[in-house]
Design an enzyme around this catalytic site. Structure first.
Site, PDB file in Angstrom:
ATOM      1  CG  ASP A  55      -1.897   0.919   1.393  1.00  0.00           C
ATOM      2  OD1 ASP A  55      -1.915   1.840   0.517  1.00  0.00           O
ATOM      3  OD2 ASP A  55      -2.361   1.353   2.508  1.00  0.00           O
TER       4      ASP A  55
HETATM    5  C1  SPV Z   1      -6.689   1.448   4.302  1.00  0.00           C
HETATM    6  O1  SPV Z   1      -7.557   0.536   4.501  1.00  0.00           O
HETATM    7  O2  SPV Z   1      -5.897   1.588   3.372  1.00  0.00           O
HETATM    8  C2  SPV Z   1      -6.254   2.368   5.339  1.00  0.00           C
HETATM    9  C3  SPV Z   1      -6.624   2.070   6.978  1.00  0.00           C
HETATM   10  O3  SPV Z   1      -6.049   3.542   5.173  1.00  0.00           O
HETATM   11  S1  SPV Z   1      -5.108   1.232   7.330  1.00  0.00           S
HETATM   12  O4  SPV Z   1      -4.664   0.477   6.644  1.00  0.00           O
HETATM   13  O5  SPV Z   1      -5.719   0.878   8.658  1.00  0.00           O
HETATM   14  O6  SPV Z   1      -4.346   2.176   7.486  1.00  0.00           O
HETATM   15 MG    MG Z   2      -5.227   3.531   3.237  1.00  0.00          MG
END
Ligand code: SPV
Ligand code: MG
Length: 556
Positions: A55
Site C-alpha cells: 500500500d
Molecule cells: C486502508 O485501509 O488502506 C487504510 C486504513 O488506510 S489502514 O490500513 O488501517 O491504515
Molecule cells: Mg489507506
C-alpha cells in the site's frame, strides 16, 4: 440515488456509523449483506488483492477509481474511497474529487502523507508528512472541485503515526475543519485506544470524527462512539480473513488432492449464483431476449392412417400433404427452426417411406394400425428427455403460438385455444365433431373483450368426451415438458405398461390405443400440475378434406 446524501444522512443519524473495508465488488456486496452502513474502498486491501502490491501509491488514481466504481455498482450503501494523499498536490486532489464524485462515490478520504505514501503500519520506514499549509490547500482545492453540495471529504492526519504528538494532531485536525473538511480521521498505531480517545476528548470542532481501530483492536464500536467518534472503519479485517481462509483451503487441497476434501471450507455453488444474481439474469432473459428453443427436442407423430382422408392420402401420410408447394411437415419444421428448435424427430408409420425430409431423426411405429398417438410418441422414447415438445403431425400454426409455449416455465404446458369457447357458445361447432377439450381451474371470462392472462391456467380435465358445457378450450396438439416432467412421463408410462390389465385407459379402449390426452389426464389425476397456455386462434388442424381445402386457401 444520491449516495453522498445517504452518507450525510448517516452522519446525522444517532449512533455510530459502521463501515468495513472492501477490496473488490464481491467483498463490498458481502459487507452490505452483513448489514454494515457503508463500504471503505481500502487502499491497503485494493493494492493487496488487486495487484498483490504494498500500500504505497503504486496504483494510480484511475486504477483505484475503477475498483471503487465496481464496488459502488453492486451495493446500495455508500462507498467511502480511501484516496491516500489525493495522488499528489492540491491540483491532483481537485481532479480526484471531481472524478470520484462523478462516479457516484459518496465521499473520499485524503491524508497528510507525502506522495508517494507508505501504509501507516509498515515498520522501518521514515514517515514524512506534508506541511499543514499544503494539506489545507488540498482540502480547500478538493471542496472547490466538487459539483454538488453533498460529496463528503474526510481529511485524515497521520500526525500520531509519524510521532509528531497529540498537540500537532489536534492542531492539524482543527485546521482541516476550518479549511472545509466534512469530517476528520485521526489515525493511530498505538496498541491501546488511549491516544484516539484523548484526541476525541479534546475535539472542539463542529464536524464528526472518524477512527480506524486496526492496531487498537480491543475497543468496541460502541465504546469508540461513546468516546466521541461518529464513523468507525474496520479497514482490513476482511482482506486478512480472505487470505487466511484461502491459505487453509489451498493447503488442504494440495495435500489431499481431491476436490471433495475441502467441501467444509466452501460455500455452495448456489450461494455464488445467488450472490452474483443468476436468478435476476434469468428473469431478464425471459423478459427481454427473443425466446429460443435451442434446448428443446421436438417429437412429431406422423404415423396414423385415417380412412376418411382417402384417397387424398393414398400414397403418403397426412403430414406429407402438399399445401401450396410445401408439405404440412415442412411448414411445421419451418416454424420450429424459426424458434431455434433444430433437434426434430418424426415418428413414422403409415406410408413410412414417403417421409424423407433431410436432417430429421426418424422413429418407426410399425404397429400404427393397432395403436395410437401415445404409443407413437413412445416409439421416440430415447428423445423424451430434457425439454420436449410433443407435436401432432397434422397441425399448422403461427410462430407466436410456439413462442408463447416456449415462454412457459411450467413443467407441463399445453397450448389451449380459447376461441373454441366462444365458437361453442355461439353454436358454431357441430355436435359430434371430435375435439380434445380441456377444463381449467380458472376459466376464461365470458365477456366480449378479454385479455388472455399472462398466468397459465391449471388444467383439471382433458379429453374428447368432456361435457362441452364445462369445457373452456381446445388442446391444439402441442405440449411442452420440462426435463423433470419428461422423466416423470417416461417413468409413469413404463409403470402403466407393466401394470396394464388390458382394459380401458381413461377415454381409450386400451393403453395401446390411448391418445396423448389420456396420459395427460393420468398425470393430472396423480396430482402433477399441468398448465394451459392460452391462445386465441392462430392454428389449424388438417383432419378432413374440408380442413385441407381451408388450409390451401389460407396458407401463403
Ligand atoms: C486502508 O485501509 O488502506 C487504510 C486504513 O488506510 S489502514 O490500513 O488501517 O491504515
Ligand atoms: Mg489507506
Amino acid at each position: 440515488m444520491n449516495k453522498s446524501k445517504l452518507l450525510r444522512d448517516l452522519l446525522h443519524r444517532p449512533g455510530p456509523v459502521l463501515v468495513t473495508g472492501a477490496h473488490d465488488a464481491m467483498s463490498a456486496k458481502l459487507i452490505e449483506e452483513a448489514g454494515f452502513d457503508g463500504i471503505w474502498a481500502s487502499g491497503f486491501g485494493i493494492s493487496a488483492a488487486q495487484r498483490c502490491l504494498p500500500d504505497a501509491n503504486y496504483m494510480t488514481m484511475t486504477e483505484n477509481l475503477e475498483i471503487a466504481k465496481n464496488m459502488n455498482e453492486v451495493v446500495h450503501i455508500p462507498v467511502i474511497a480511501d484516496c491516500d494523499n489525493g495522488y499528489g498536490n492540491a491540483l491532483n486532489v481537485m481532479r480526484t474529487v471531481a472524478q470520484y464524485e462523478k462516479a457516484g462515490i459518496a465521499g473520499i478520504s485524503i491524508e497528510d502523507n507525502i506522495f508517494p505514501k507508505k501504509c501507516s503500519f509498515y515498520p522501518g520506514f521514515k514517515r514524512e508528512l506534508v506541511s499543514l499549509e499544503e494539506m489545507e490547500g488540498r482540502i480547500r482545492a478538493g471542496k472547490s472541485a466538487q459539483g454538488g453540495s453533498d460529496f463528503v471529504l474526510i481529511a485524515r492526519t497521520e500526525a500520531l503515526i509519524a510521532g509528531w504528538g497529540m498537540e500537532e494532531a489536534l492542531k492539524r485536525g482543527r485546521a482541516f475543519a476550518r479549511a472545509g473538511a466534512d469530517a476528520v480521521l485521526i489515525h493511530s498505531k498505538s496498541r491501546a485506544p488511549d491516544e484516539v480517545i484523548q484526541f476525541a476528548k479534546s475535539w472542539d470542532q463542529n464536524i464528526p470524527l472518524v477512527v480506524v481501530p486496526t492496531i487498537f483492536d480491543s475497543i468496541s464500536a460502541d465504546e469508540l462512539h461513546e468516546a466521541g467518534f461518529k464513523v468507525i472503519i474496520f479497514a482490513n479485517q476482511l482482506i486478512r480473513s480472505c487470505i487466511r481462509s484461502m491459505r487453509e483451503m489451498l493447503g488442504e487441497l494440495r495435500q489431499k488432492k481431491y476436490a471433495g476434501a475441502v467441501n467444509d471450507h466452501l460455500v455452495t455453488l448456489e450461494e455464488v449464483y445467488k450472490l452474483v444474481g443468476v436468478d435476476e439474469m434469468k428473469q431478464a432473459e425471459d423478459t427481454f431476449l427473443p425466446v429460443s428453443g435451442n434446448d428443446v427436442k421436438a417429437i412429431i407423430v406422423n404415423a396414423g392412417f385415417e380412412k376418411h382422408l382417402m384417397p387424398l392420402i393414398e400414397d403418403r401420410p397426412k403430414g406429407m400433404l402438399d399445401i401450396k408447394g410445401k408439405t404440412i411437415l415442412e411448414r411445421q419444421i419451418e416454424v420450429l427452426n424459426a424458434c431455434d428448435i433444430k433437434d426434430i424427430s418424426v415418428v413414422r408409420g403409415y406410408r413410412s417411406e414417403a417421409i424423407r425430409v433431410p436432417n430429421l431423426r426418424y422413429y418407426e411405429n410399425p404397429d400404427y394400425e393397432e395403436s395410437y398417438i401415445l404409443s407413437s410418441f413412445f416409439c421416440a422414447s430415447p428423445q423424451i428427455q430434457d425439454r420436449v415438445l410433443f407435436l401432432y403431425g397434422d397441425i399448422l400454426f403461427d410462430r407466436v403460438v410456439l413462442e408463447k409455449l416456449l415462454q412457459s416455465s411450467a413443467d407441463i404446458s399445453l397450448v389451449v385455444d380459447l376461441a373454441w369457447y366462444d365458437a361453442h357458445r355461439q353454436g358454431a361447432i357441430p355436435e359430434g365433431l371430435e375435439r380434445e377439450l380441456v377444463m381449467m381451474e380458472e376459466p376464461p371470462q365470458a365477456t366480449y373483450r378479454y385479455l388472455p392472462s399472462e398466468e397459465n391456467h391449471r388444467i383439471l380435465k382433458i379429453g374428447q368426451n368432456l361435457d362441452r358445457r364445462s369445457a373452456h378450450g381446445e388442446f391444439i396438439g402441442m405440449a411442452m415438458f420440462s426435463p423433470t416432467a419428461s422423466q416423470v412421463f417416461i417413468q409413469e408410462y413404463e409403470r402403466l405398461k407393466k401394470e396394464d390389465p388390458g382394459g380401458p385407459f381413461h377415454e381409450a379402449p386400451s393403453l395401446k390405443k390411448a391418445s396423448l390426452t389420456d396420459m395427460i389426464q393420468e398425470l393430472v389425476d396423480r396430482g402433477f400440475p399441468v398448465k394451459g397456455v392460452d391462445i386465441y386462434k392462430g392454428w389449424m388442424e388438417v383432419d378432413t378434406f374440408e380442413d385441407y381445402q381451408r388450409a390451401w386457401a389460407q396458407s401463403k
